[in-house]
Write a protein that holds these residues in place. Structure first.
Motif, mmCIF file in Angstrom:
data_model
loop_
_atom_site.group_PDB
_atom_site.id
_atom_site.type_symbol
_atom_site.label_atom_id
_atom_site.label_comp_id
_atom_site.label_asym_id
_atom_site.label_seq_id
_atom_site.Cartn_x
_atom_site.Cartn_y
_atom_site.Cartn_z
ATOM 1 N N UNK A 84 -7.455 -6.087 40.478
ATOM 2 C CA UNK A 84 -8.602 -6.806 39.912
ATOM 3 C C UNK A 84 -9.748 -5.834 39.623
ATOM 4 N N UNK A 85 -9.612 -5.150 38.500
ATOM 5 C CA UNK A 85 -10.622 -4.192 38.067
ATOM 6 C C UNK A 85 -11.695 -4.906 37.250
ATOM 7 N N UNK A 86 -12.708 -4.136 36.831
ATOM 8 C CA UNK A 86 -13.764 -4.713 35.997
ATOM 9 C C UNK A 86 -13.212 -5.196 34.664
ATOM 10 N N UNK A 87 -12.234 -4.504 34.094
ATOM 11 C CA UNK A 87 -11.660 -4.942 32.822
ATOM 12 C C UNK A 87 -10.827 -6.205 33.022
ATOM 13 N N UNK A 88 -10.209 -6.345 34.192
ATOM 14 C CA UNK A 88 -9.502 -7.581 34.531
ATOM 15 C C UNK A 88 -10.458 -8.761 34.483
ATOM 16 N N UNK A 89 -11.692 -8.517 34.899
ATOM 17 C CA UNK A 89 -12.711 -9.568 34.886
ATOM 18 C C UNK A 89 -13.407 -9.701 33.540
ATOM 19 N N UNK A 102 -16.497 3.463 33.856
ATOM 20 C CA UNK A 102 -15.225 3.976 34.367
ATOM 21 C C UNK A 102 -14.579 3.047 35.387
ATOM 22 N N UNK A 103 -15.260 1.957 35.744
ATOM 23 C CA UNK A 103 -14.625 0.946 36.581
ATOM 24 C C UNK A 103 -13.904 -0.099 35.740
ATOM 25 N N UNK A 104 -14.156 -0.110 34.425
ATOM 26 C CA UNK A 104 -13.544 -1.095 33.526
ATOM 27 C C UNK A 104 -12.267 -0.516 32.927
ATOM 28 N N UNK A 105 -11.284 -0.307 33.787
ATOM 29 C CA UNK A 105 -10.009 0.277 33.383
ATOM 30 C C UNK A 105 -8.867 -0.581 33.924
ATOM 31 N N UNK A 106 -7.662 -0.278 33.476
ATOM 32 C CA UNK A 106 -6.515 -1.119 33.823
ATOM 33 C C UNK A 106 -5.905 -0.796 35.183
ATOM 34 N N UNK A 107 -6.071 0.443 35.688
ATOM 35 C CA UNK A 107 -5.464 0.854 36.967
ATOM 36 C C UNK A 107 -3.981 0.499 37.016
ATOM 37 N N UNK A 125 -10.128 6.285 34.061
ATOM 38 C CA UNK A 125 -11.327 5.952 34.821
ATOM 39 C C UNK A 125 -11.163 6.164 36.304
ATOM 40 N N UNK A 126 -11.947 5.419 37.089
ATOM 41 C CA UNK A 126 -11.983 5.581 38.532
ATOM 42 C C UNK A 126 -10.736 5.003 39.192
ATOM 43 N N UNK A 127 -10.355 5.557 40.341
ATOM 44 C CA UNK A 127 -9.295 4.926 41.127
ATOM 45 C C UNK A 127 -9.794 3.618 41.733
ATOM 46 N N UNK A 128 -8.864 2.701 41.974
ATOM 47 C CA UNK A 128 -9.182 1.440 42.647
ATOM 48 C C UNK A 128 -8.483 1.410 43.988
ATOM 49 N N UNK A 129 -9.263 1.203 45.046
ATOM 50 C CA UNK A 129 -8.667 1.089 46.363
ATOM 51 C C UNK A 129 -8.038 -0.293 46.519
ATOM 52 N N UNK A 130 -6.853 -0.324 47.141
ATOM 53 C CA UNK A 130 -6.151 -1.575 47.429
ATOM 54 C C UNK A 130 -5.708 -1.544 48.889
ATOM 55 N N UNK A 131 -5.392 -2.721 49.418
ATOM 56 C CA UNK A 131 -4.959 -2.826 50.806
ATOM 57 C C UNK A 131 -3.440 -2.714 50.899
#
Length: 460
Positions: A84-89, A102-107, A125-131
């Protein structure tokens, strides 16, 4: 990824169809015997369109993680989650005032672990942390120190525990090198001067060097809106760059090579005589253009001229003493997604594992091929039937003094029509014997990009 209507319109096979939802399943059926030492999660990333938001560019969809939890010889669960990145939203990558978010990417390209954290990656863009349960934590800029994008192919140094990576972009600085320490702190960044914004998907490290691929696929503004705003640039040239990574201001030593493109590196290492060897999957100009026309929808998937891009395992040997580089094709077989034992990254590695049939236009059964880079021999696993195999990830056996191929290969196999999938576990030392175990997954898992094994008690 794409739904059935887009498949019908553009001709993509069923194994590239997006799934419409997130599910959980437990107590998955197992055939054979799962190695009891496999305690952890296999997680794989790939693009997956939201329902009702289809695209001709299947590689651009939001990232979706597919995970399988193994414990004590059982397959405890499968689950899938969108990142759930910024582009997802719904936020745009380029803001109204022209800034890059750089937070609005697909990851959507890779998922890795470092310093007990998990990150979903895409090179824009930026990495997205996940659990570990695949839920999204959020974007990470390492305390504000990361101001560029992050590659989807960082390299973990098995000797130091550091994570080496880079960011590239369409605006200066075009290429920047970064390093995380073993505790996940961004401790070093420096620009790597290159003439223009080139698409740099991967790189390599050795014990003392970072090895750059400055290749003739450049940012081209006229391609904005094509899904991938880069294209072949015959005038740019092609070169490999050798840079001491233990010297903060070390110059880059460049070596001109024959024009080509590389998406994925196998490995690199230093020889006792001072030469540096790089093994990677190479596309000739014609082969790259053939694949790129499909990815950017400027050529049909099927019909006359729909020839798959035939990438091959290739070797470059750089000689810093003479300033020369030797090239050789190691095999004429079409392959992609090279992997290895991560404990050999940047050091001599005897074995590389690859797969065939990754191009969307390929038909028939794909194959896992194991290359012995010392003897030149190869072995393979062919699943039979109309099956598409995903990247084969090596998991080392829990044994002291183990041989390099003592361990397991994990891959997701999906029927070409997308109707069903299995998680395969193979003995890396004996591919011809076939899987030691298969896990039946509760749905067809779309063919995606890259994944990792996350052992219990390890990163992530």
């Amino acid at each position: 990824m794409i739904d059935a209507a887009t498949v019908e319109r553009y001709g993509f096979p069923g194994h590239l169809q997006s799934v419409p939802d997130e599910i959980d399943a437990t107590a998955l059926p197992v055939t054979g015997t799962l190695p009891p030492e496999l305690h952890g999660r296999y997680v794989r990333n790939g693009p997956n369109a939201l329902p009702g938001k289809t695209s001709a560019y299947f590689q651009n969809g939001p990232g979706m993680l597919h995970g399988v939890r193994l414990l004590d010889g059982r397959a405890e669960w499968y689950r899938n989650r969108w990142v759930r990145t910024a582009v997802f939203e719904g936020r745009p990558f380029v803001t109204e005032d022209g800034r890059l978010d750089r937070s609005a990417v697909s990851a959507n390209t890779h998922v890795i672990g470092h310093a007990r954290r998990m990150f979903a990656l895409v090179e824009a863009g930026l990495p997205y942390e996940v659990t570990p349960e695949l839920d999204t934590v959020g974007p990470c800029d390492f305390g504000g120190r990361l101001t560029t994008a992050m590659t989807a192919h960082p390299k973990h140094d098995p000797a130091t525990g550091e994570l080496h990576f880079f960011g590239y972009g369409m605006r200066p600085p075009y290429l920047t090198y970064h390093r995380l320490d073993q505790d996940g702190r961004l401790t070093f960044s420096r620009e790597v001067p290159v003439p223009a914004g080139t698409m740099t998907h991967d790189f390599a490290i050795t014990e003392h060097h970072a090895l750059w691929l400055d290749l003739p696929v450049t940012f081209q503004p006229q391609r904005l809106g094509s899904g991938l705003p880069y294209g072949w640039d015959e005038a740019y040239g092609a070169r490999l760059g050798l840079m001491r990574r233990d010297v903060p201001d070390a110059p880059v030593r460049w070596f001109d090579i024959e024009p080509c493109f590389v998406f994925h590196v196998g490995n690199a290492h230093e020889r006792p005589d001072g030469r540096v060897v790089l093994d990677a999957v190479r596309y000739s100009p014609a082969e790259f253009t053939s694949l790129w026309e499909v990815l950017t929808r400027s050529a049909p998937l099927t019909g006359p001229g729909a020839r798959p891009g035939q990438a091959r395992l290739h070797r470059w040997t750089l000689d810093p003493a003479s300033g020369t580089v030797a090239e050789e094709t190691l095999d004429e077989q079409e392959v992609e997604f090279p992997t290895l034992d991560d404990e050999r990254v940047g050091r001599p590695a005897r074995y590389l594992y690859t797969i065939t049939g990754t191009d969307p236009r390929c038909t028939g059964t794909s194959t896992i091929i194991k290359y012995d880079t010392v003897s030149g021999a190869g072995s393979r696993y062919e699943p039979g039937g109309d099956v598409v195999l995903g990247e084969a990830v090596f998991v080392p056996a829990d044994a002291r003094g183990r041989r390099e191929d003592d361990g397991w290969l994990i891959s997701i196999a999906t029927r070409r029509d997308g109707s069903a999938s299995q998680l395969l576990v193979l003995d890396a030392a004996d591919l011809k014997a076939g899987p030691v175990a298969t896990v039946r997954l509760p749905r067809g898992v779309p063919t995606g990009f890259h994944g990792s094994w996350f052992p219990d008690g390890g990163s992530g």
